[in-house]
Structures are given as C-alpha cells and as structure tokens.
Design a protein around this motif. Structure first.
Motif, mmCIF file in Angstrom:
data_model
loop_
_atom_site.group_PDB
_atom_site.id
_atom_site.type_symbol
_atom_site.label_atom_id
_atom_site.label_comp_id
_atom_site.label_asym_id
_atom_site.label_seq_id
_atom_site.Cartn_x
_atom_site.Cartn_y
_atom_site.Cartn_z
ATOM 1 N N ILE A 44 65.803 -6.240 1.116
ATOM 2 C CA ILE A 44 65.350 -6.816 2.380
ATOM 3 C C ILE A 44 65.861 -5.987 3.563
ATOM 4 N N TYR A 45 66.971 -5.305 3.391
ATOM 5 C CA TYR A 45 67.473 -4.409 4.442
ATOM 6 C C TYR A 45 66.467 -3.278 4.672
ATOM 7 N N TRP A 46 65.960 -2.704 3.581
ATOM 8 C CA TRP A 46 64.926 -1.674 3.695
ATOM 9 C C TRP A 46 63.687 -2.271 4.350
ATOM 10 N N ALA A 47 63.307 -3.476 3.909
ATOM 11 C CA ALA A 47 62.104 -4.131 4.416
ATOM 12 C C ALA A 47 62.178 -4.364 5.923
ATOM 13 N N GLU A 48 63.314 -4.858 6.390
ATOM 14 C CA GLU A 48 63.469 -5.122 7.829
ATOM 15 C C GLU A 48 63.443 -3.822 8.635
ATOM 16 N N LYS A 49 64.062 -2.779 8.115
ATOM 17 C CA LYS A 49 64.052 -1.497 8.816
ATOM 18 C C LYS A 49 62.641 -0.912 8.882
ATOM 19 N N ALA A 50 61.875 -1.077 7.816
ATOM 20 C CA ALA A 50 60.486 -0.602 7.806
ATOM 21 C C ALA A 50 59.640 -1.436 8.763
ATOM 22 N N LEU A 51 59.902 -2.729 8.807
ATOM 23 C CA LEU A 51 59.139 -3.614 9.676
ATOM 24 C C LEU A 51 59.375 -3.295 11.150
ATOM 25 N N SER A 69 52.941 -10.491 22.992
ATOM 26 C CA SER A 69 54.236 -11.031 23.402
ATOM 27 C C SER A 69 55.049 -11.494 22.189
ATOM 28 N N GLY A 70 54.378 -12.158 21.256
ATOM 29 C CA GLY A 70 55.053 -12.626 20.047
ATOM 30 C C GLY A 70 55.581 -11.475 19.202
ATOM 31 N N ILE A 71 54.791 -10.416 19.100
ATOM 32 C CA ILE A 71 55.226 -9.243 18.332
ATOM 33 C C ILE A 71 56.407 -8.577 19.024
ATOM 34 N N GLU A 72 56.320 -8.452 20.346
ATOM 35 C CA GLU A 72 57.414 -7.842 21.097
ATOM 36 C C GLU A 72 58.718 -8.626 20.898
ATOM 37 N N LYS A 73 58.624 -9.941 20.939
ATOM 38 C CA LYS A 73 59.805 -10.794 20.715
ATOM 39 C C LYS A 73 60.345 -10.579 19.298
ATOM 40 N N HIS A 74 59.428 -10.451 18.345
ATOM 41 C CA HIS A 74 59.871 -10.309 16.947
ATOM 42 C C HIS A 74 60.498 -8.939 16.672
ATOM 43 N N ILE A 75 60.141 -7.942 17.453
ATOM 44 C CA ILE A 75 60.813 -6.639 17.305
ATOM 45 C C ILE A 75 62.303 -6.803 17.593
ATOM 46 N N ALA A 76 62.617 -7.486 18.695
ATOM 47 C CA ALA A 76 64.027 -7.722 19.053
ATOM 48 C C ALA A 76 64.715 -8.583 17.995
ATOM 49 N N GLU A 77 64.029 -9.612 17.506
ATOM 50 C CA GLU A 77 64.599 -10.464 16.459
ATOM 51 C C GLU A 77 64.876 -9.668 15.191
ATOM 52 N N THR A 78 63.944 -8.805 14.833
ATOM 53 C CA THR A 78 64.104 -8.006 13.615
ATOM 54 C C THR A 78 65.300 -7.071 13.735
ATOM 55 N N GLN A 79 65.499 -6.501 14.912
ATOM 56 C CA GLN A 79 66.682 -5.655 15.127
ATOM 57 C C GLN A 79 67.962 -6.475 14.946
ATOM 58 N N ASN A 80 67.965 -7.717 15.440
ATOM 59 C CA ASN A 80 69.118 -8.603 15.236
ATOM 60 C C ASN A 80 69.283 -8.978 13.766
ATOM 61 N N GLN A 81 68.175 -9.133 13.067
ATOM 62 C CA GLN A 81 68.227 -9.462 11.644
ATOM 63 C C GLN A 81 68.839 -8.316 10.846
ATOM 64 N N ILE A 82 68.528 -7.101 11.237
ATOM 65 C CA ILE A 82 69.129 -5.928 10.590
ATOM 66 C C ILE A 82 70.640 -5.939 10.803
ATOM 67 N N ILE A 162 72.128 -15.415 6.835
ATOM 68 C CA ILE A 162 70.842 -15.538 6.141
ATOM 69 C C ILE A 162 70.065 -16.747 6.665
ATOM 70 N N LEU A 163 70.746 -17.872 6.854
ATOM 71 C CA LEU A 163 70.067 -19.072 7.345
ATOM 72 C C LEU A 163 69.569 -18.894 8.779
#
Length: 189
Positions: A44-51, A69-82, A162-163
């Motif tokens: 999932i670490y690879w997956a998030e970095k690819a995403l 706007s939703g995608i832009e917000k999710h880019i920031a969230e994904t960086q936090n998830q990484i 994770i939660l």
C-alpha cells in the motif's frame, strides 16, 4: 466410487480430483501474520506513492469544479497518508519500503485509459469518478484488512494511523459519489 473401481481394474492408484497439491512458497514468503502485515504495508506504500503521482493528471483532465477540488484535496490527503505509513513502518521497527502493487498499477492504468478514450467534459468526468472510486474501494479494503491485522498483532500506533487513513478513504468515496450524483452523470448521458 467409480474412480476406486477403475483403479482396481487398471492396477493404478485412484487420484481424487478434489485433492490439492501444495506448491512451494516463494523465497521470503510470509510465514506469520506479522510478515503478511509488513508485506501489505509495503504494497500500500507503493500504491499511495503511485497514486499521488497519478492524481494531478486526473485533476488536469477533469472539467467539473467539484471534482477538480475533490481531487486536489485528496492529493494533500494522500501525501499525509504516505507520512502515516512511514510512521507505521517506524513503529514496527522497519524501514519504509515500497513493493510494487500490481492491483494499484492496474487500476491507475485503467484510469489513464478512460481519460484517453473519452472526450473532455461530463463523460470523461464520469469516467474519472468511476476509476477513482475503484481506487478508493481497493484502498478501503486494504486499510480495513491492515487494521484487522494491526489489532491482532497489537500494533496500536499503526492501528491509529491506519484507521485515520481508512476514515479519509471512506469520506473520499462518499464525496465522489456525491459529485457524480449532483447532476454530473445526468450531463454525461
């Protein structure tokens, strides 16, 4: 019964069609739940970095303002998830390491294909949402499984991270549904 009778007549051993042969495990295969947990974290670490690399292309190809706007917000969230995954690796005493995730690669390739095979506008936006929701559902399933593993392994710090991510993925999925339902799919018709 018939197999046993044929075996007696031919003098050969009866072989059941339901028997399964065990294949030898690959070198380095998971032997314990802890190993599977670590391997899944790498995946999932690879997956998030690819995403995080793929999302800007989706945003660029989207035309709906709410979707962009939703995608832009999710880019920031994904960086936090990484970053949360990196904290998880640290909590279990391992170096953050990515292992290619075939599932995410396939989902991202499908999303790219949808963008290439649709005209800009509502139809492409609907396709982007469909592709993004497939990604979110994969992530929800993965983080749900990781949470279950972390509970059993008593990896409390990992479980907390994770939660938090699982909650974000579910919210993103709901947002995508809302954007699709707010007239976007009707426009694509």
């Amino acid at each position: 019964m018939e197999t046993k009778t044929k075996a007696k007549a031919t003098g050969k051993k009866a072989v059941s069609k339901t028997s399964s042969s065990k294949k030898p495990a690959k070198k380095g295969a998971a032997k314990e739940l802890k190993d599977l947990f670590e391997d899944s974290l790498k995946d999932i670490y690879w997956a998030e970095k690819a995403l995080v690399k793929a999302l800007p292309l989706m945003m660029k190809n989207a035309t709906d303002k709410k979707l962009k706007s939703g995608i832009e917000k999710h880019i920031a969230e994904t960086q936090n998830q990484i970053e949360r995954l990196e904290k998880c690796f640290k909590a279990i005493g391992k170096k953050a390491q990515a292992k290619k995730c075939d599932a995410m690669q396939g989902l991202l390739e499908e999303g790219k294909s949808i963008m290439e095979e649709t005209e800009a506008g509502p139809v492409r936006d609907a396709g982007i949402i469909a592709a993004a929701q497939k990604v979110e559902h994969y992530e929800i399933a993965t983080y749900g499984t990781l949470a279950a593993f972390a509970k059993v392994l008593q990896e409390e710090e990992c479980l907390k991270h994770i939660l938090a991510t699982l909650d974000e993925e579910k919210k993103c999925d709901k947002l995508l549904t809302k954007v699709a339902d707010t007239n976007l799919n009707s426009k694509a018709k």
